[in-house]
Design a protein around this motif. Structure first.
Motif, PDB file in Angstrom:
ATOM      1  N   THR A  97       0.858  -1.187   0.000  1.00 46.22           N
ATOM      2  CA  THR A  97       0.000   0.000   0.000  1.00 46.22           C
ATOM      3  C   THR A  97       0.894   1.236   0.000  1.00 46.22           C
ATOM      4  N   PHE A  98       0.281   2.397   0.164  1.00 44.35           N
ATOM      5  CA  PHE A  98       1.049   3.642   0.185  1.00 44.35           C
ATOM      6  C   PHE A  98       1.797   3.838   1.498  1.00 44.35           C
ATOM      7  N   GLU A  99       1.471   3.045   2.530  1.00 46.06           N
ATOM      8  CA  GLU A  99       2.078   3.216   3.843  1.00 46.06           C
ATOM      9  C   GLU A  99       3.539   2.765   3.854  1.00 46.06           C
ATOM     10  N   LYS A 100       4.420   3.570   4.427  1.00 44.61           N
ATOM     11  CA  LYS A 100       5.851   3.263   4.459  1.00 44.61           C
ATOM     12  C   LYS A 100       6.362   2.885   5.851  1.00 44.61           C
ATOM     13  N   ALA A 101       5.502   3.019   6.873  1.00 47.17           N
ATOM     14  CA  ALA A 101       5.944   2.698   8.225  1.00 47.17           C
ATOM     15  C   ALA A 101       6.168   1.203   8.410  1.00 47.17           C
ATOM     16  N   THR A 102       5.493   0.393   7.611  1.00 48.79           N
ATOM     17  CA  THR A 102       5.681  -1.058   7.635  1.00 48.79           C
ATOM     18  C   THR A 102       6.061  -1.527   6.239  1.00 48.79           C
ATOM     19  N   ARG A 103       6.696  -2.690   6.194  1.00 47.72           N
ATOM     20  CA  ARG A 103       7.123  -3.228   4.892  1.00 47.72           C
ATOM     21  C   ARG A 103       5.916  -3.512   4.002  1.00 47.72           C
ATOM     22  N   ASN A 104       4.892  -4.112   4.601  1.00 50.20           N
ATOM     23  CA  ASN A 104       3.619  -4.369   3.928  1.00 50.20           C
ATOM     24  C   ASN A 104       2.494  -3.997   4.882  1.00 50.20           C
ATOM     25  N   THR A 105       1.272  -4.000   4.373  1.00 56.51           N
ATOM     26  CA  THR A 105       0.106  -3.762   5.221  1.00 56.51           C
ATOM     27  C   THR A 105      -0.599  -5.091   5.431  1.00 56.51           C
ATOM     28  N   MET A 106      -0.597  -5.553   6.688  1.00 53.21           N
ATOM     29  CA  MET A 106      -1.190  -6.852   7.012  1.00 53.21           C
ATOM     30  C   MET A 106      -2.713  -6.749   6.948  1.00 53.21           C
ATOM     31  N   ASP A 107      -3.323  -7.558   6.109  1.00 49.53           N
ATOM     32  CA  ASP A 107      -4.770  -7.495   5.883  1.00 49.53           C
ATOM     33  C   ASP A 107      -5.474  -8.528   6.760  1.00 49.53           C
ATOM     34  N   ILE A 108      -5.841  -8.119   7.956  1.00 57.55           N
ATOM     35  CA  ILE A 108      -6.493  -9.026   8.898  1.00 57.55           C
ATOM     36  C   ILE A 108      -7.880  -9.438   8.404  1.00 57.55           C
ATOM     37  N   SER A 109      -8.497  -8.602   7.580  1.00 62.90           N
ATOM     38  CA  SER A 109      -9.827  -8.946   7.064  1.00 62.90           C
ATOM     39  C   SER A 109      -9.792 -10.188   6.176  1.00 62.90           C
ATOM     40  N   ALA A 110      -8.603 -10.577   5.719  1.00 66.38           N
ATOM     41  CA  ALA A 110      -8.500 -11.742   4.838  1.00 66.38           C
ATOM     42  C   ALA A 110      -9.028 -13.008   5.503  1.00 66.38           C
ATOM     43  N   PHE A 111      -8.840 -13.158   6.798  1.00 69.64           N
ATOM     44  CA  PHE A 111      -9.176 -14.417   7.450  1.00 69.64           C
ATOM     45  C   PHE A 111     -10.691 -14.673   7.493  1.00 69.64           C
ATOM     46  N   PRO A 112     -11.494 -13.759   8.013  1.00 68.04           N
ATOM     47  CA  PRO A 112     -12.944 -14.034   7.974  1.00 68.04           C
ATOM     48  C   PRO A 112     -13.529 -13.992   6.569  1.00 68.04           C
ATOM     49  N   LEU A 113     -12.944 -13.165   5.681  1.00 68.11           N
ATOM     50  CA  LEU A 113     -13.509 -13.082   4.336  1.00 68.11           C
ATOM     51  C   LEU A 113     -13.213 -14.337   3.527  1.00 68.11           C
ATOM     52  N   ILE A 114     -11.984 -14.832   3.611  1.00 68.85           N
ATOM     53  CA  ILE A 114     -11.646 -16.071   2.895  1.00 68.85           C
ATOM     54  C   ILE A 114     -12.494 -17.224   3.411  1.00 68.85           C
ATOM     55  N   GLU A 115     -12.784 -17.232   4.705  1.00 72.85           N
ATOM     56  CA  GLU A 115     -13.622 -18.301   5.259  1.00 72.85           C
ATOM     57  C   GLU A 115     -15.006 -18.296   4.626  1.00 72.85           C
ATOM     58  N   ARG A 116     -15.505 -17.120   4.254  1.00 72.30           N
ATOM     59  CA  ARG A 116     -16.797 -17.033   3.587  1.00 72.30           C
ATOM     60  C   ARG A 116     -16.707 -17.444   2.118  1.00 72.30           C
ATOM     61  N   LEU A 117     -15.611 -17.082   1.475  1.00 72.98           N
ATOM     62  CA  LEU A 117     -15.478 -17.300   0.036  1.00 72.98           C
ATOM     63  C   LEU A 117     -15.004 -18.704  -0.320  1.00 72.98           C
ATOM     64  N   SER A 118     -14.186 -19.304   0.549  1.00 73.55           N
ATOM     65  CA  SER A 118     -13.496 -20.548   0.187  1.00 73.55           C
ATOM     66  C   SER A 118     -13.489 -21.534   1.342  1.00 73.55           C
ATOM     67  N   HIS A 119     -13.357 -22.795   0.984  1.00 74.06           N
ATOM     68  CA  HIS A 119     -13.242 -23.873   1.965  1.00 74.06           C
ATOM     69  C   HIS A 119     -11.791 -24.133   2.351  1.00 74.06           C
ATOM     70  N   LEU A 120     -10.829 -23.476   1.690  1.00 75.45           N
ATOM     71  CA  LEU A 120      -9.415 -23.759   1.922  1.00 75.45           C
ATOM     72  C   LEU A 120      -8.950 -23.166   3.246  1.00 75.45           C
ATOM     73  N   PRO A 121      -8.039 -23.842   3.940  1.00 76.58           N
ATOM     74  CA  PRO A 121      -7.468 -23.246   5.150  1.00 76.58           C
ATOM     75  C   PRO A 121      -6.626 -22.030   4.811  1.00 76.58           C
ATOM     76  N   ILE A 122      -6.484 -21.138   5.762  1.00 78.35           N
ATOM     77  CA  ILE A 122      -5.695 -19.922   5.567  1.00 78.35           C
ATOM     78  C   ILE A 122      -4.800 -19.696   6.780  1.00 78.35           C
ATOM     79  N   ILE A 123      -3.551 -19.338   6.524  1.00 82.03           N
ATOM     80  CA  ILE A 123      -2.592 -19.106   7.597  1.00 82.03           C
ATOM     81  C   ILE A 123      -2.034 -17.686   7.485  1.00 82.03           C
TER      82      ILE A 123
END
Length: 359
Positions: free
Chosen positions: A260-286
């Motif tokens: 993202t545009f943020e420079k304070a961290t190397r990347n922006t950790m997308d915590i929303s990925a975990f509940p959203l992937i659970e809705r979209l897919s049956h695959l485990p996520i780590i």
């Protein structure tokens, strides 16, 4: 398209549907659930229900399917990814990884349990790897991470020990009983890495390396597919579809932060990925909070947040002396920091009604 079978359908009914689909140039993928079986239909199906490329041989495919014995209904799937979708596969996928250090001899990635994968970003020396492996195993990690082949933004950066690094990982596995996860970077490397690794990792730069995805899909090894640094959820799941479509069901998604545009961290950790992937897919996520933040002071908090949000495992970088690491030392935990993190991670898992497998 999805064919929903009646709860009392017979095996012969299911086989009849599969044969019918095959005769139409389509492929059926049965998924047996607790209450009923559904059959996912793969192939190019036009808006009228006719298989694409067949000249509209059967313009009433859906109606014909619904008339077959044992069929309850036929539904169209809106997602471009089929095998990875929750619609095709309502039940959670559990990926089993043989691991000698646990009592069952196998760990299950997915479901209610959380596990720890930890180790150095890159295998540097035997002493560095064995010291780290011993320390993380003592605290409850059950899978050892370590890069033998490492991509680098700069061509002058350390790019790993190659096969010598794989041999060291195999030695650590034999010594401490932990399964090994390591990155594979090219299709030609897949057979070699399969000789040593228990889990094949596809890095962010290779998420859309379709020849590599096809190659790991032709194995039955578990595959951790990291999210591309600029990838959408749909692009990520379509990448998983490549692996699944080659016949390998053992796919594990990994959120590792996005650019993202943020420079304070190397990347922006997308915590929303975990509940959203659970809705979209049956695959485990780590979760990989080390790559996700690039800062060791943020690895602990983001690890705990990931567990609360629904991650099935943590993938943590640990080094005996991060300040002297040849790669990514700034995001690697010290041995003491990892020791402090483990009881906190287990406490959060308990708080959200999950177990944390350590042995």
């Amino acid at each position: 398209m999805i064919v929903v079978m009646r709860s009392n359908c017979s095996d012969e009914n299911i086989e009849h549907v599969l044969t019918f689909l095959k005769n139409q140039g389509l492929t059926g993928h049965p998924s047996v659930g607790a209450e009923r079986t559904i059959i996912g239909v793969l192939g190019s199906v036009g808006p009228s229900g006719a298989p694409g490329g067949l000249g509209g041989i059967n313009p009433t495919l859906g109606e014909n399917l619904e008339s077959l014995p044992g069929v309850e209904s036929v539904l169209r799937v809106s997602k471009p990814y089929k095998l990875a979708s929750r619609e095709f596969h309502p039940e959670d996928t559990i990926v089993d990884v043989p691991t000698a250090c646990v009592s069952e001899g196998v760990v299950h990635i997915g479901g209610n349990a959380v596990i720890m994968m930890a180790g150095p970003c890159t295998v540097e020396t035997e002493k560095q790897l064995m010291t780290t492996a011993e320390a993380v195993r003592k605290e409850g990690a059950v899978i050892l991470r370590g890069g033998a082949f490492k991509p680098s933004t700069s061509p002058y950066g350390f790019r790993g020990l190659g096969e010598d690094g794989l041999k060291l990982l195999a030695k650590a596995r034999a010594t401490f009983g932990m399964a090994v996860i390591t990155e594979v970077m090219t299709p030609t490397d897949v057979p070699l890495v399969c000789e040593y690794a228990d889990i094949l990792q596809i890095g962010t730069r290779n998420m859309q390396n379709y020849m590599l995805l096809d190659a790991v899909g032709r194995t039955q090894k578990p595959v951790v597919l990291k999210r591309g640094m600029s990838a959408t959820f749909e692009e990520w799941l379509l990448a998983a579809e490549y692996v699944l479509s080659q016949g390998n069901p053992n796919v594990i998604l990994c959120e590792r932060g996005i650019r993202t545009f943020e420079k304070a961290t190397r990347n922006t950790m997308d915590i929303s990925a975990f509940p959203l992937i659970e809705r979209l897919s049956h695959l485990p996520i780590i979760s990989d909070p080390s790559q996700g933040t690039g800062r060791r002071d943020l690895v602990g908090p983001m690890s705990l947040a990931s567990i609360a949000a629904g991650t099935d495992a943590l993938l943590i970088e640990v080094h005996p002396n991060p300040d002297e690491a040849l790669k990514d030392g700034a995001q690697s935990l010290t041995l003491d920091q990892f020791q402090s993190l483990m009881p906190e991670a287990q406490a959060v898992a308990r708080a959200v009604g999950r177990t944390f497998i350590t042995g």
